[in-house]
Write an enzyme that holds these catalytic residues in place. Structure first.
Site, short mmCIF file in Angstrom:
data_model
loop_
_atom_site.label_atom_id
_atom_site.label_comp_id
_atom_site.label_asym_id
_atom_site.label_seq_id
_atom_site.Cartn_x
_atom_site.Cartn_y
_atom_site.Cartn_z
N ASP A 90 -6.60 -25.40 -11.33
CA ASP A 90 -5.60 -25.93 -10.79
C ASP A 90 -5.83 -26.05 -9.10
O ASP A 90 -6.57 -25.40 -8.72
CB ASP A 90 -4.36 -25.04 -11.09
CG ASP A 90 -3.22 -25.46 -10.22
OD1 ASP A 90 -2.95 -26.59 -10.42
OD2 ASP A 90 -2.62 -24.68 -9.53
N CYS A 138 0.84 -1.13 0.04
CA CYS A 138 -0.12 0.12 0.02
C CYS A 138 0.70 1.25 0.04
O CYS A 138 2.12 1.27 0.05
CB CYS A 138 -0.94 -0.03 1.35
SG CYS A 138 -0.07 -0.20 2.64
#
Lengths: 53, 831
Positions: free
Chosen positions: B505, B102
């Protein structure tokens, strides 16, 4: 209404100045990151002076 | 959650927490690493970081480790790749910084590095996690900068801007300039147009002056801001196709040319306002679409380098840090614990434990013996190992897989863009019609022919048609991006709306890599809870990856004399009793009760046994856990009529268990990357439209080969590079939203196209009959465009209500609430 022959060219000059200013800002990357500066202002830079070295 | 976790990294606190003083307050942290990092941040006066960061951050490296590790980056041969030197001798470099979450992270780095003597400037872009450094090499070595970053808990990777990134940046800037010109120009021309509409004071001199000024302003808008449309149209025409750009270019160019003609002759109407408005709206739509695409690209392109840049070569038995590209076959290379193997080779140490999940998707580390091959890109999980290099660079297995990706991408079936297909026919029809109408009028009333042809072109000005598709796609793309689903190109949304099968997956996609204890089977007098508590207490002292599966230990249990036995397990005393945990033979102490042993036949991996002096007392199954909320998302997708599959490189046991747990019928195990691609191709051959969701390098070929592919945001960058969409969220939830929105988008596109066609069918005969004044045509055109745009804007809401619905399915636990809030904050800070 002949005044518009002066005022409109003046307005166009201002338009040119505005476009030039925007181009300058884009070239200098002012628009590359629009998120960080908003956060940066929230944080104090000088709580404690960082130690030298 | 944060109250009980480590102050720095947020992980659960161990029994003996470390205290560190930050801002004159005592804080509890989980380890010496976190304590050191927090103390460093405190000493630099940068504790504001903790107030503004949106999530926990990693602990830094120890000073002595960090210094040695980055030393090699001071080598000239290595620096040549990514460091540039200015005329005054100062140097510049770009780094990718892993761990930047951030703006607070970027602030911390900028201030911490900026304080180093000799550092001229530091800028960190939290979105692309890229740091741009400018420093004076006489005062500061690059290795010091990198080490400092490592101390703070971030991992720097030297970054070279590749051609694609550079082109993207230039494209973005050029598009922004065009948008500015179009916007400002449009406003000016509009104000003159208002004066003209109102009669310009009934003075023909002022009227022609205003027209001339409009011409002056509109010309750069049309030819500078509108240049991409003309270029696009030209490219399309050159390959003898009619794309969306052709009618746009024709309308803008036609309106401009007619207006210029009328300005010069002083007759008829001018359409400068329509032309500039058209250019501006279309540029704005394309700009929004492009920024979304670039953002997804820069996020995913950020981790383009998998192999380490630096390797440790043994020269006459002496370790020497060299650039990976300097390695040659036959070199002996040392790989430190926790480091990535830089080249393919043969193991020269006795044994090693390697995590090859990047290449194979196998989530358990593999033990290799001396003489066995080791592939580049695998992670060394134990003590340092030595290997003899056999293949480097482009010859490595990893490079081969990368090439496989490129091939699959080239073969990828692309659905023809619906709107483009319609537009081609429509444009052809309009051009033909305009020619016919013009010819007819030329025969009948030659003086009105030009005016009528222009009216035909303006009224059919394919605003609505041109906006129908991009407006819907742009709105949908933006709405999905806010929900954590990045669409990298338009075709992806279209394919997504037609998907019939979704292939997942397993590791890293359906699971988030974390594992947990799935079953405890006790024997004799011990209860399952007690067995688990004892096992957890023992495993809390272990560094083994399997140990992370166990819950935090009960502090009431006294653990001592813990001893790790390599390749076997752990033994130690819990509350004074001796226990062993590990493989079956190890845990079943000699002379143990054979009855208990028979109760637990040998089982496949992921099972550990717990024993005491008298033999086995429990069997504990450790398994991967599905991602939080995955089951709900899968149920929802299945309810939408999609067939769901698991393709995994893992062993059948865990794959089947996962499939059963998530209620999925179709699963396949032990697939290599090329097998996955073949299996997906098989589905496609049966007429199914396949979406692939994956994260690893082993998924990359099939991601590229599927009709539409979704990569996990936390997955490897290669996977993201070959994917059409990237899931930026920790949960699979945006996937369900994306399927929903994609279908809605295609519905809106179809509605828009139908409207545009109907409008044209009505307006065209009127215009051809000469019954429409150009101003009527202009109003009709604008209203039609507004309608289409408004319809597209409904898609913003299509993405929103999904959230509420899905949240209801999930029981609101105390734990999930703050995590949710934290994720949202991160997303916002990063977007």
């Amino acid at each position: 209404m002949t005044i518009i022959y002066v005022l409109i060219p003046l307005g166009l000059l201002l338009l040119g100045a505005a476009v030039w200013a925007f181009f300058w800002a884009v070239r200098n990357g002012q628009f590359d990151d629009l998120d960080t500066p908003a956060w940066r202002i929230l944080m104090d830079d000088d709580q404690k002076p960082p130690p030298k070295g | 959650m944060s109250a009980s976790g480590c102050f720095h990294c947020g992980q659960p606190l161990p029994v003996e927490a470390v205290t560190v003083r930050v801002d004159d307050e005592d804080r509890l942290v989980c380890s010496e690493d976190c304590a050191r990092t927090a103390a460093l941040i405190d000493a630099r006066g940068l504790t504001e970081f903790y107030r503004f960061r949106t999530g926990p951050t990693a602990a830094g490296e120890a000073t002595e480790v960090a210094a040695g590790r980055w030393q090699a980056y001071d080598r000239r041969a290595l620096q040549r790749e990514f460091v540039s030197t200015d005329a005054d001798g100062s140097q510049r470099a770009q780094l990718l910084v892993q761990g930047v979450r951030c703006a607070a992270c970027s602030w911390l780095i900028e201030n911490a590095l900026g304080a180093l003597p000799g550092m001229r400037s530091v800028r960190v872009d939290p979105v692309s996690t890229r740091a741009t450094l400018h420093w004076n090499p006489a005062q500061l070595q690059l290795s010091e900068v990198l080490a400092q970053l490592a101390h703070l808990g971030y991992t720097p990777i030297p970054y070279t801007e590749d051609a694609g990134d550079r082109a993207a940046r230039l494209e973005q800037r050029a598009a922004l300039k065009r948008l500015i010109v179009a916007g400002l120009g449009m406003m000016q021309v509009m104000s003159f147009a208002v004066a003209l509409y109102f009669g310009a004071w009934r003075d023909p001199q002022i009227e022609s002056f205003l027209r001339l000024i409009s011409l002056l302003v509109a010309t750069p808008v049309v030819f500078y801001a509108g240049a991409p449309f003309f270029r696009g149209a030209w490219h399309r025409l050159r390959v003898r196709a009619l794309g969306m750009d052709v009618p746009v270019a024709l309308a803008v160019g036609g309106a401009w040319a007619a207006s210029v003609w009328n300005t010069l002759t002083g007759a008829g109407e001018v359409y400068f306002d329509s032309a500039t408005m058209f250019v501006f709206f279309l540029s704005a739509a394309r700009y929004l679409e492009m920024t979304g695409r670039h953002r997804a690209l820069s996020l995913t392109g950020a981790l383009a380098h998998h192999l380490p840049r630096v390797a440790t070569r043994l020269v006459n038995g002496q370790p020497q840090a060299v650039g990976t590209m300097e390695l040659q076959a036959g070199d002996r290379v040392l790989v430190a614990p926790g480091a990535v193997v830089p080249a393919d080779g043969v193991l020269a140490s006795d044994s090693a434990r390697l995590d090859e999940s990047l290449l194979t998707g196998e989530s358990l580390a593999i033990r290799r013996q001396r003489g066995e091959p080791v592939v580049a890109g695998s992670l060394n999980q134990e003590q340092g190992l030595e290997l003899v290099v056999t293949r480097v660079g482009a010859d490595t297995v990893m490079a081969q897989i990368t090439r496989l990706v490129g091939d699959a991408g080239a073969r990828k079936p692309r659905l023809v863009e619906l709107a483009d297909g319609i537009a081609s026919w429509f444009v052809a029809a309009v051009l033909l019609l305009a020619a016919v109408v013009g010819y007819a009028w030329w025969q009948w009333q030659p003086d009105r022919a030009f005016e009528v042809v222009l009216a035909v072109l303006v009224v059919t000005c394919p605003c609505a048609l041109a906006l129908a598709t991009p407006a819907a796609f742009t709105v949908a793309t933006a709405a999905l991006a806010r929900r954590g689903f990045m669409v990298r190109h338009r075709g992806a949304l279209q394919s997504l709306s037609r998907v019939s099968d979704i292939v997942f997956d397993k590791t890293g996609t359906l699971t988030d890599g974390a594992s947990g204890v799935s079953a405890v089977e006790p024997a004799g007098q011990v209860s399952a809870d007690d067995a688990l508590a004892i096992a957890a207490a023992l495993e809390s002292r272990s560094e083994h990856p399997l140990a992370r599966a166990f819950p935090p230990p009960d502090p009431a249990l006294a653990v001592d004399a813990v001893n790790a036995v390599p390749s076997a397990g752990l033994e130690g005393r819990v509350n004074g009793r001796c226990y062993r945990i590990g493989t079956r033979t190890f845990a079943a102490a000699p002379g143990g009760d054979p009855a208990a042993q028979e109760q637990f036949p040998a089982a496949p991996d992921r099972v550990v046994y717990l024993g005491d002096q008298d033999g086995l007392i429990a069997r504990i199954t450790v398994d991967e856990r599905p991602r939080q909320g995955a089951a709900g998302v899968l149920t929802e997708l299945a309810a939408r009529g999609l067939r769901l599959h698991i393709f995994s490189g893992d062993q059948p046991g865990p794959v089947e268990a996962m499939a059963r747990q998530l209620g999925m019928e179709h699963w396949r195990a032990t697939l290599r990357p090329e097998d996955k691609l073949a299996a997906a191709a098989q589905l496609q051959a049966d007429g199914r439209v396949v979406a692939m969701v994956g994260d690893g390098i082993n998924d990359s070929p099939v991601l590229a080969g599927a009709d539409v592919s979704v990569a996990m945001g936390e997955g490897t960058s290669l996977a993201q590079h070959s994917a059409d969409c990237v899931l930026m969220s920790d949960s699979l939830e945006p996937l369900a939203t994306a399927v929903h929105v994609a279908r809605r988008t295609m519905r809106v596109v179809r509605q828009n196209l139908v409207w545009a066609v109907v409008y044209n069918l009505v307006a065209l005969p009127l215009a051809a009959a000469g019954a429409l004044a150009p101003w009527m045509a202009a109003i009709g055109m604008s209203a039609s465009s507004l309608l289409v745009t408004g319809n597209a804007l409904r898609l913003t809401r299509a993405a929103a209500p999904r959230r509420r619905m899905v949240q209801v399915d999930r029981p609101p636990t105390a734990e999930s609430a703050p995590a949710k809030a934290c994720c949202k904050g991160t997303a916002r800070a990063a977007s």
